[in-house]
Scaffold this motif. Structure first.
Motif, PDB file in Angstrom:
ATOM      1  N   ARG A  81     -11.933  -6.544  19.575  1.00 28.53           N
ATOM      2  CA  ARG A  81     -11.176  -5.128  19.506  1.00 28.53           C
ATOM      3  C   ARG A  81     -12.241  -4.172  19.391  1.00 28.53           C
ATOM      4  O   ARG A  81     -13.176  -4.260  18.759  1.00 28.53           O
ATOM      5  CB  ARG A  81     -10.287  -5.129  18.092  1.00 28.53           C
ATOM      6  CG  ARG A  81      -9.098  -6.162  17.674  1.00 28.53           C
ATOM      7  CD  ARG A  81      -8.199  -5.827  18.461  1.00 28.53           C
ATOM      8  NE  ARG A  81      -6.954  -6.461  18.148  1.00 28.53           N
ATOM      9  CZ  ARG A  81      -6.652  -7.616  19.223  1.00 28.53           C
ATOM     10  NH1 ARG A  81      -7.429  -8.071  20.037  1.00 28.53           N
ATOM     11  NH2 ARG A  81      -5.632  -8.336  18.625  1.00 28.53           N
ATOM     12  N   ARG A  82     -12.079  -3.302  20.204  1.00 25.90           N
ATOM     13  CA  ARG A  82     -13.070  -2.051  20.576  1.00 25.90           C
ATOM     14  C   ARG A  82     -12.232  -0.944  20.949  1.00 25.90           C
ATOM     15  O   ARG A  82     -11.033  -0.958  21.239  1.00 25.90           O
ATOM     16  CB  ARG A  82     -14.128  -2.262  21.627  1.00 25.90           C
ATOM     17  CG  ARG A  82     -13.615  -2.808  23.095  1.00 25.90           C
ATOM     18  CD  ARG A  82     -14.734  -3.046  23.832  1.00 25.90           C
ATOM     19  NE  ARG A  82     -14.381  -3.465  25.196  1.00 25.90           N
ATOM     20  CZ  ARG A  82     -15.006  -3.440  26.036  1.00 25.90           C
ATOM     21  NH1 ARG A  82     -16.361  -3.805  25.880  1.00 25.90           N
ATOM     22  NH2 ARG A  82     -14.472  -3.940  27.322  1.00 25.90           N
ATOM     23  N   GLY A  83     -12.833   0.265  20.914  1.00 25.73           N
ATOM     24  CA  GLY A  83     -12.256   1.562  21.393  1.00 25.73           C
ATOM     25  C   GLY A  83     -11.586   2.183  20.274  1.00 25.73           C
ATOM     26  O   GLY A  83     -11.911   1.919  18.961  1.00 25.73           O
ATOM     27  N   VAL A  84     -10.336   2.786  20.445  1.00 21.62           N
ATOM     28  CA  VAL A  84      -9.678   3.365  19.420  1.00 21.62           C
ATOM     29  C   VAL A  84      -8.390   2.376  19.107  1.00 21.62           C
ATOM     30  O   VAL A  84      -7.506   2.227  19.990  1.00 21.62           O
ATOM     31  CB  VAL A  84      -9.104   4.800  19.976  1.00 21.62           C
ATOM     32  CG1 VAL A  84      -8.161   5.393  18.849  1.00 21.62           C
ATOM     33  CG2 VAL A  84     -10.000   5.711  20.496  1.00 21.62           C
ATOM     34  N   TRP A  85      -8.275   2.129  17.893  1.00 22.02           N
ATOM     35  CA  TRP A  85      -7.237   1.443  17.068  1.00 22.02           C
ATOM     36  C   TRP A  85      -7.218   1.491  15.784  1.00 22.02           C
ATOM     37  O   TRP A  85      -8.086   1.962  15.327  1.00 22.02           O
ATOM     38  CB  TRP A  85      -7.537  -0.049  17.587  1.00 22.02           C
ATOM     39  CG  TRP A  85      -8.676  -0.880  17.428  1.00 22.02           C
ATOM     40  CD1 TRP A  85      -9.979  -0.550  17.825  1.00 22.02           C
ATOM     41  CD2 TRP A  85      -8.880  -1.803  16.027  1.00 22.02           C
ATOM     42  NE1 TRP A  85     -11.032  -1.628  17.161  1.00 22.02           N
ATOM     43  CE2 TRP A  85      -9.996  -2.225  16.044  1.00 22.02           C
ATOM     44  CE3 TRP A  85      -7.746  -2.168  15.234  1.00 22.02           C
ATOM     45  CZ2 TRP A  85     -10.796  -3.053  15.201  1.00 22.02           C
ATOM     46  CZ3 TRP A  85      -8.462  -3.290  14.178  1.00 22.02           C
ATOM     47  CH2 TRP A  85      -9.786  -3.655  14.280  1.00 22.02           C
ATOM     48  N   GLN A  86      -6.057   1.284  15.419  1.00 25.65           N
ATOM     49  CA  GLN A  86      -5.768   1.577  13.777  1.00 25.65           C
ATOM     50  C   GLN A  86      -6.190   0.309  13.137  1.00 25.65           C
ATOM     51  O   GLN A  86      -5.532  -0.631  13.474  1.00 25.65           O
ATOM     52  CB  GLN A  86      -4.483   1.933  13.569  1.00 25.65           C
ATOM     53  CG  GLN A  86      -4.234   2.603  12.460  1.00 25.65           C
ATOM     54  CD  GLN A  86      -2.747   3.240  11.983  1.00 25.65           C
ATOM     55  OE1 GLN A  86      -2.089   3.502  13.187  1.00 25.65           O
ATOM     56  NE2 GLN A  86      -2.694   3.525  10.914  1.00 25.65           N
ATOM     57  N   VAL A  87      -6.944   0.632  11.981  1.00 22.82           N
ATOM     58  CA  VAL A  87      -7.625  -0.545  11.344  1.00 22.82           C
ATOM     59  C   VAL A  87      -6.407  -0.730  10.107  1.00 22.82           C
ATOM     60  O   VAL A  87      -6.381   0.293   9.345  1.00 22.82           O
ATOM     61  CB  VAL A  87      -8.841  -0.364  11.019  1.00 22.82           C
ATOM     62  CG1 VAL A  87      -9.356  -1.433   9.829  1.00 22.82           C
ATOM     63  CG2 VAL A  87      -9.702  -0.378  12.070  1.00 22.82           C
ATOM     64  N   PRO A  88      -5.881  -1.749   9.756  1.00 26.51           N
ATOM     65  CA  PRO A  88      -5.075  -2.002   8.699  1.00 26.51           C
ATOM     66  C   PRO A  88      -5.914  -2.259   7.570  1.00 26.51           C
ATOM     67  O   PRO A  88      -7.007  -2.143   7.295  1.00 26.51           O
ATOM     68  CB  PRO A  88      -4.178  -3.476   9.119  1.00 26.51           C
ATOM     69  CG  PRO A  88      -5.281  -4.150   9.825  1.00 26.51           C
ATOM     70  CD  PRO A  88      -5.962  -2.951  10.741  1.00 26.51           C
ATOM     71  N   ARG A  89      -5.332  -1.950   6.388  1.00 29.07           N
ATOM     72  CA  ARG A  89      -5.674  -1.995   5.070  1.00 29.07           C
ATOM     73  C   ARG A  89      -6.384  -3.336   4.737  1.00 29.07           C
ATOM     74  O   ARG A  89      -7.507  -3.705   4.340  1.00 29.07           O
ATOM     75  CB  ARG A  89      -4.880  -1.783   3.915  1.00 29.07           C
ATOM     76  CG  ARG A  89      -5.281  -1.759   2.366  1.00 29.07           C
ATOM     77  CD  ARG A  89      -6.453  -0.755   2.162  1.00 29.07           C
ATOM     78  NE  ARG A  89      -6.724  -1.250   0.416  1.00 29.07           N
ATOM     79  CZ  ARG A  89      -7.756  -2.060   0.405  1.00 29.07           C
ATOM     80  NH1 ARG A  89      -8.198  -2.686   1.171  1.00 29.07           N
ATOM     81  NH2 ARG A  89      -8.082  -2.318  -0.912  1.00 29.07           N
ATOM     82  N   LYS A  90      -5.755  -4.569   5.288  1.00 25.63           N
ATOM     83  CA  LYS A  90      -6.158  -5.835   5.186  1.00 25.63           C
ATOM     84  C   LYS A  90      -5.842  -6.390   6.604  1.00 25.63           C
ATOM     85  O   LYS A  90      -4.977  -6.522   7.255  1.00 25.63           O
ATOM     86  CB  LYS A  90      -5.404  -6.709   4.132  1.00 25.63           C
ATOM     87  CG  LYS A  90      -5.715  -6.239   2.630  1.00 25.63           C
ATOM     88  CD  LYS A  90      -4.935  -7.157   1.681  1.00 25.63           C
ATOM     89  CE  LYS A  90      -5.326  -6.587   0.211  1.00 25.63           C
ATOM     90  NZ  LYS A  90      -4.853  -7.581  -0.724  1.00 25.63           N
ATOM     91  N   LEU A  91      -7.260  -6.903   7.115  1.00 21.99           N
ATOM     92  CA  LEU A  91      -7.274  -7.778   8.359  1.00 21.99           C
ATOM     93  C   LEU A  91      -7.834  -9.265   8.093  1.00 21.99           C
ATOM     94  O   LEU A  91      -8.822  -9.175   7.399  1.00 21.99           O
ATOM     95  CB  LEU A  91      -8.310  -6.689   9.245  1.00 21.99           C
ATOM     96  CG  LEU A  91      -8.159  -7.361  10.603  1.00 21.99           C
ATOM     97  CD1 LEU A  91      -6.964  -7.421  11.606  1.00 21.99           C
ATOM     98  CD2 LEU A  91      -9.319  -6.416  11.550  1.00 21.99           C
ATOM     99  N   LYS A  92      -7.032  -9.923   8.633  1.00 23.38           N
ATOM    100  CA  LYS A  92      -7.339 -11.401   8.578  1.00 23.38           C
ATOM    101  C   LYS A  92      -7.749 -11.869   9.946  1.00 23.38           C
ATOM    102  O   LYS A  92      -7.053 -11.895  10.752  1.00 23.38           O
ATOM    103  CB  LYS A  92      -6.294 -12.250   7.918  1.00 23.38           C
ATOM    104  CG  LYS A  92      -6.843 -13.777   7.943  1.00 23.38           C
ATOM    105  CD  LYS A  92      -5.636 -14.485   7.132  1.00 23.38           C
ATOM    106  CE  LYS A  92      -5.915 -15.810   6.462  1.00 23.38           C
ATOM    107  NZ  LYS A  92      -5.034 -16.592   5.893  1.00 23.38           N
TER     108      LYS A  92
END
Length: 181
Positions: A81-92
């Protein structure tokens, strides 16, 4: 031995206290509290021992948003995952075999803190965090290789996101670096 009254309010745990502190900080970051209000409520949260007292310290805050965990997984191959993307509060992130590359340097992060849980078997993982991020890797268990992370020497801006990395890695290596820009 004295018996405790049956109607005594339940005591809070350290996890409850940590969650309350996190909620106050997020409310401050979203503009729901002034700095003096934040200080006052943090003092309250750190001093209380029961659930009703904790509820008073959190009164008038907006309702908590439901936190969902987003999962990225692959049995083998590459997760990137790179570039512009939305990071969730919790990522697994789950991978049995393969490489993981997460670049958070240009992402949209709407939370004061992000929890990343790694469940990796073999292979390397590399995470690039924003320049002003504060990274905590205390909850990460490594099997064979160590984690490579050197905190940035540049002064951090006070509003940097806190990234907590936890989980387990079998036979891979995790490298964490701060973005240069």
């Amino acid at each position: 031995m004295t018996d405790l009254p049956a109607d005594r309010p339940p005591l809070i745990s350290e996890d409850d206290r940590d969650a309350a502190v996190r909620r106050l900080r997020e409310a401050y970051a979203e503009g729901h509290l002034t700095h003096p209000e934040l200080d006052e409520r943090l003092d309250q949260v750190l001093a209380v021992t029961t659930r009703p007292e904790l509820d008073v310290a959190l009164a008038s805050l907006p309702a908590e948003k439901a936190v969902t965990t987003s999962t990225i997984g692959a049995a083998g191959g590459r997760i990137q995952r790179r570039g512009v993307w939305q990071v969730p509060r919790k990522l697994k992130v789950e991978s049995a075999f393969g490489r993981v590359r997460l670049d958070l340097s240009r992402t949209v992060i709407e939370h004061a803190a992000v929890d990343i849980e790694l469940r990796l078997g073999t292979g390397r993982a590399k995470i690039t965090v924003p320049r002003d991020a504060v990274v905590d890797i205390e909850g990460l268990e490594t099997g064979w290789k160590d984690t490579t992370y050197k905190p940035t020497r540049r002064p951090r801006s006070p509003g940097g996101v806190k990234i907590h990395i936890s989980g387990s890695m079998g036979f891979g290596r995790l490298t964490i670096r701060h973005a240069r820009r």
